[in-house]
Design a protein around this motif. Sequence first.
Motif: not given
Length: 194
Positions: A40, A170-174, A178, A108-110
């Motif tokens: 990553y 998958y991972l999504s973050a905002t 998450v 994922a980063c946020s």
Amino acid sequence: VIVDDRLYVAHGEFCTAFDAQTGQQVFQTSTGQANTEWGYLAHVNGLLLGSSGKMGSVDRPLLRLSGITREHAGLSCSDELFACDPKTGKRLWTYSPPHGAIINPAIACSGKRVCFLESLDPGTRQTKFGRAKLRPLLEKGARLIALDIMTGKQIWETKPDLQDVQFIVYLSATQDTVIVTGSCHKEINSVVKN
């Protein structure tokens, strides 16, 4: 990854920073262990984030050209997640999972957090090329973890129910949200009424 005046390129065990205007190398940093490669790569909140896994863990076009699909080769996994100073490459913190492998597509980063899925099966860290099929990664469960991006300290964890996920995750973050997404094959029986 390109940020302001820097271009960061992950290749093998190294991440090299180049001056985006001149192309001159600014620094090179490594995973720090033999037979590992950079997985990553992201620049978030003023830090360079990376992960490392066994050599062969990264998805490559040559792998796909040889007829081996992601489904057959398994998902790319990492044995460490870390943060570096983006100006020098100096390692600031390292997270080594106490259980199984970190699933690379599920990082994922946020803002001030980096979130990821970690398998609860220690055997997933023993695969030859750092790749594992999704079923073995999830069949003993997984932890969804959030770390403070500046310190690497754990903020929270939860154990999501991923028993129906079959092919990819998958991972999504905002902000404060998450989302874990995955795919599966389900037959839907429908009855058509006249």
